[in-house]
Design a protein around this motif. Structure first.
Motif, PDB file in Angstrom:
ATOM      1  N   CYS A  14       0.826  -1.214   0.000  1.00  0.00           N
ATOM      2  CA  CYS A  14       0.000   0.000   0.000  1.00  0.00           C
ATOM      3  C   CYS A  14       0.857   1.260   0.000  1.00  0.00           C
ATOM      4  O   CYS A  14       0.515   2.252  -0.657  1.00  0.00           O
ATOM      5  CB  CYS A  14      -0.951  -0.014   1.190  1.00  0.00           C
ATOM      6  SG  CYS A  14      -2.260  -1.249   1.004  1.00  0.00           S
ATOM      7  N   GLU A  15       1.976   1.229   0.694  1.00  0.00           N
ATOM      8  CA  GLU A  15       2.874   2.388   0.704  1.00  0.00           C
ATOM      9  C   GLU A  15       3.487   2.612  -0.671  1.00  0.00           C
ATOM     10  O   GLU A  15       3.558   3.756  -1.150  1.00  0.00           O
ATOM     11  CB  GLU A  15       3.959   2.194   1.762  1.00  0.00           C
ATOM     12  CG  GLU A  15       3.424   2.288   3.174  1.00  0.00           C
ATOM     13  CD  GLU A  15       4.430   1.851   4.236  1.00  0.00           C
ATOM     14  OE1 GLU A  15       5.627   1.672   3.902  1.00  0.00           O
ATOM     15  OE2 GLU A  15       4.020   1.683   5.386  1.00  0.00           O
ATOM     16  N   VAL A  16       3.934   1.547  -1.326  1.00  0.00           N
ATOM     17  CA  VAL A  16       4.482   1.671  -2.683  1.00  0.00           C
ATOM     18  C   VAL A  16       3.408   2.212  -3.616  1.00  0.00           C
ATOM     19  O   VAL A  16       3.658   3.124  -4.417  1.00  0.00           O
ATOM     20  CB  VAL A  16       5.021   0.312  -3.194  1.00  0.00           C
ATOM     21  CG1 VAL A  16       5.289   0.352  -4.696  1.00  0.00           C
ATOM     22  CG2 VAL A  16       6.275  -0.084  -2.437  1.00  0.00           C
ATOM     23  N   HIS A  17       2.221   1.654  -3.494  1.00  0.00           N
ATOM     24  CA  HIS A  17       1.112   2.073  -4.349  1.00  0.00           C
ATOM     25  C   HIS A  17       0.835   3.568  -4.188  1.00  0.00           C
ATOM     26  O   HIS A  17       0.697   4.300  -5.180  1.00  0.00           O
ATOM     27  CB  HIS A  17      -0.119   1.245  -3.991  1.00  0.00           C
ATOM     28  CG  HIS A  17      -1.188   1.268  -5.019  1.00  0.00           C
ATOM     29  ND1 HIS A  17      -2.439   0.772  -4.790  1.00  0.00           N
ATOM     30  CD2 HIS A  17      -1.230   1.734  -6.289  1.00  0.00           C
ATOM     31  CE1 HIS A  17      -3.185   0.914  -5.850  1.00  0.00           C
ATOM     32  NE2 HIS A  17      -2.480   1.500  -6.786  1.00  0.00           N
ATOM     33  N   ALA A  20       3.739   5.701  -5.725  1.00  0.00           N
ATOM     34  CA  ALA A  20       3.759   5.647  -7.189  1.00  0.00           C
ATOM     35  C   ALA A  20       2.604   6.449  -7.772  1.00  0.00           C
ATOM     36  O   ALA A  20       2.793   7.251  -8.690  1.00  0.00           O
ATOM     37  CB  ALA A  20       3.700   4.196  -7.661  1.00  0.00           C
ATOM     38  N   ARG A  21       1.412   6.260  -7.238  1.00  0.00           N
ATOM     39  CA  ARG A  21       0.248   6.978  -7.761  1.00  0.00           C
ATOM     40  C   ARG A  21       0.408   8.488  -7.605  1.00  0.00           C
ATOM     41  O   ARG A  21      -0.006   9.249  -8.484  1.00  0.00           O
ATOM     42  CB  ARG A  21      -1.023   6.495  -7.063  1.00  0.00           C
ATOM     43  CG  ARG A  21      -1.436   5.111  -7.502  1.00  0.00           C
ATOM     44  CD  ARG A  21      -2.531   4.551  -6.629  1.00  0.00           C
ATOM     45  NE  ARG A  21      -3.650   5.453  -6.477  1.00  0.00           N
ATOM     46  CZ  ARG A  21      -4.878   5.221  -6.889  1.00  0.00           C
ATOM     47  NH1 ARG A  21      -5.159   4.099  -7.486  1.00  0.00           N
ATOM     48  NH2 ARG A  21      -5.834   6.091  -6.690  1.00  0.00           N
ATOM     49  N   ALA A  22       0.992   8.931  -6.515  1.00  0.00           N
ATOM     50  CA  ALA A  22       1.177  10.368  -6.299  1.00  0.00           C
ATOM     51  C   ALA A  22       2.062  10.975  -7.383  1.00  0.00           C
ATOM     52  O   ALA A  22       1.901  12.146  -7.731  1.00  0.00           O
ATOM     53  CB  ALA A  22       1.771  10.623  -4.917  1.00  0.00           C
ATOM     54  N   THR A  23       2.976  10.209  -7.949  1.00  0.00           N
ATOM     55  CA  THR A  23       3.874  10.762  -8.971  1.00  0.00           C
ATOM     56  C   THR A  23       3.185  10.980 -10.301  1.00  0.00           C
ATOM     57  O   THR A  23       3.531  11.908 -11.022  1.00  0.00           O
ATOM     58  CB  THR A  23       5.100   9.855  -9.200  1.00  0.00           C
ATOM     59  OG1 THR A  23       4.667   8.598  -9.696  1.00  0.00           O
ATOM     60  CG2 THR A  23       5.912   9.682  -7.942  1.00  0.00           C
ATOM     61  N   TYR A  24       2.231  10.130 -10.665  1.00  0.00           N
ATOM     62  CA  TYR A  24       1.639  10.311 -11.978  1.00  0.00           C
ATOM     63  C   TYR A  24       0.236  10.910 -11.960  1.00  0.00           C
ATOM     64  O   TYR A  24      -0.226  11.379 -12.990  1.00  0.00           O
ATOM     65  CB  TYR A  24       1.673   9.026 -12.816  1.00  0.00           C
ATOM     66  CG  TYR A  24       1.031   7.810 -12.215  1.00  0.00           C
ATOM     67  CD1 TYR A  24      -0.334   7.610 -12.273  1.00  0.00           C
ATOM     68  CD2 TYR A  24       1.802   6.827 -11.618  1.00  0.00           C
ATOM     69  CE1 TYR A  24      -0.922   6.490 -11.737  1.00  0.00           C
ATOM     70  CE2 TYR A  24       1.230   5.697 -11.084  1.00  0.00           C
ATOM     71  CZ  TYR A  24      -0.142   5.524 -11.148  1.00  0.00           C
ATOM     72  OH  TYR A  24      -0.707   4.405 -10.622  1.00  0.00           O
ATOM     73  N   TYR A  25      -0.445  10.919 -10.838  1.00  0.00           N
ATOM     74  CA  TYR A  25      -1.758  11.558 -10.773  1.00  0.00           C
ATOM     75  C   TYR A  25      -1.672  13.032 -10.359  1.00  0.00           C
ATOM     76  O   TYR A  25      -2.557  13.813 -10.691  1.00  0.00           O
ATOM     77  CB  TYR A  25      -2.679  10.831  -9.800  1.00  0.00           C
ATOM     78  CG  TYR A  25      -3.270   9.544 -10.329  1.00  0.00           C
ATOM     79  CD1 TYR A  25      -3.596   9.380 -11.670  1.00  0.00           C
ATOM     80  CD2 TYR A  25      -3.531   8.492  -9.468  1.00  0.00           C
ATOM     81  CE1 TYR A  25      -4.146   8.208 -12.141  1.00  0.00           C
ATOM     82  CE2 TYR A  25      -4.093   7.310  -9.938  1.00  0.00           C
ATOM     83  CZ  TYR A  25      -4.402   7.177 -11.268  1.00  0.00           C
ATOM     84  OH  TYR A  25      -4.954   6.018 -11.724  1.00  0.00           O
ATOM     85  N   ALA A  26      -0.625  13.402  -9.623  1.00  0.00           N
ATOM     86  CA  ALA A  26      -0.496  14.790  -9.160  1.00  0.00           C
ATOM     87  C   ALA A  26      -0.544  15.740 -10.356  1.00  0.00           C
ATOM     88  O   ALA A  26       0.113  15.526 -11.373  1.00  0.00           O
ATOM     89  CB  ALA A  26       0.805  14.969  -8.391  1.00  0.00           C
ATOM     90  N   GLY A  27      -1.353  16.771 -10.224  1.00  0.00           N
ATOM     91  CA  GLY A  27      -1.499  17.740 -11.292  1.00  0.00           C
ATOM     92  C   GLY A  27      -2.530  17.350 -12.333  1.00  0.00           C
ATOM     93  O   GLY A  27      -2.875  18.145 -13.203  1.00  0.00           O
ATOM     94  N   HIS A  28      -3.020  16.107 -12.268  1.00  0.00           N
ATOM     95  CA  HIS A  28      -4.019  15.643 -13.231  1.00  0.00           C
ATOM     96  C   HIS A  28      -5.364  15.342 -12.578  1.00  0.00           C
ATOM     97  O   HIS A  28      -6.393  15.455 -13.219  1.00  0.00           O
ATOM     98  CB  HIS A  28      -3.529  14.385 -13.951  1.00  0.00           C
ATOM     99  CG  HIS A  28      -2.281  14.598 -14.715  1.00  0.00           C
ATOM    100  ND1 HIS A  28      -2.246  15.267 -15.925  1.00  0.00           N
ATOM    101  CD2 HIS A  28      -0.997  14.242 -14.453  1.00  0.00           C
ATOM    102  CE1 HIS A  28      -1.005  15.311 -16.371  1.00  0.00           C
ATOM    103  NE2 HIS A  28      -0.232  14.705 -15.499  1.00  0.00           N
TER     104      HIS A  28
END
Length: 155
Positions: A14-17, A20-28
């Motif tokens: 869950c921590e990895v998830h 990782a999600r914060a890097t590609y969803y941020a700003g979108h």
């Protein structure tokens, strides 16, 4: 090392998830949509069910005794999906993703599947490029996701 996930890996997965999600969803997307409490609990419950049910294959990438990546994949039906594939951003470009992807392909080969599918967030160009290097081809678009298909090579 790539190995099957265990119930005790859930917190680390869950921590990895989340990272990782914060890097590609941020700003979108709004942060609540990918890192809010309700979404984090939904992701946790889904991952826990995948690990415990045996319906899916859940693999972990482990480095220095720490989970740094994971994949959740189906391997029962032709064209089954790669549901989750996340690598901790701290270990991007170290070969961890490639090793985990190879393990996914081996699972599909063992299941005698010839194709696999996935959905990737369209603005996530880094992930789309990674999958393309692994042999995935874009197969269409649905809203804000790109569908991709992999012809699983024979073992």
């Amino acid at each position: 090392m790539i190995r099957p996930a265990l119930p005790e890996d859930l917190d680390a997965i869950c921590e990895v998830h989340a990272r990782a999600r914060a890097t590609y969803y941020a700003g979108h997307l709004p942060a609540e949509a990918y890192s809010g409490p309700a979404e984090l609990e939904r992701q946790r419950a889904g991952t826990e069910q995948a690990i415990r049910s045996g319906e899916y294959t859940v693999l972990c990438a482990v480095r220095d005794e720490r989970v740094v990546g994971f994949a959740v994949l189906g391997a029962r039906f032709e064209g089954d999906k790669l549901f989750h594939f996340h690598i901790d951003p701290a270990v991007w470009r170290t070969g961890t993703g490639t090793a985990l992807h190879r393990a996914c392909v081996a699972v599909w080969q063992d299941a005698k599947l010839t194709t696999a599918r996935l959905y990737v967030f369209a603005p996530n160009a880094r992930a789309r490029a990674f999958y393309a290097r692994q042999g995935w081809e874009e197969d269409g678009r649905e809203e804000d996701h790109v569908t991709m298909r992999l012809r699983v090579p024979e073992a």
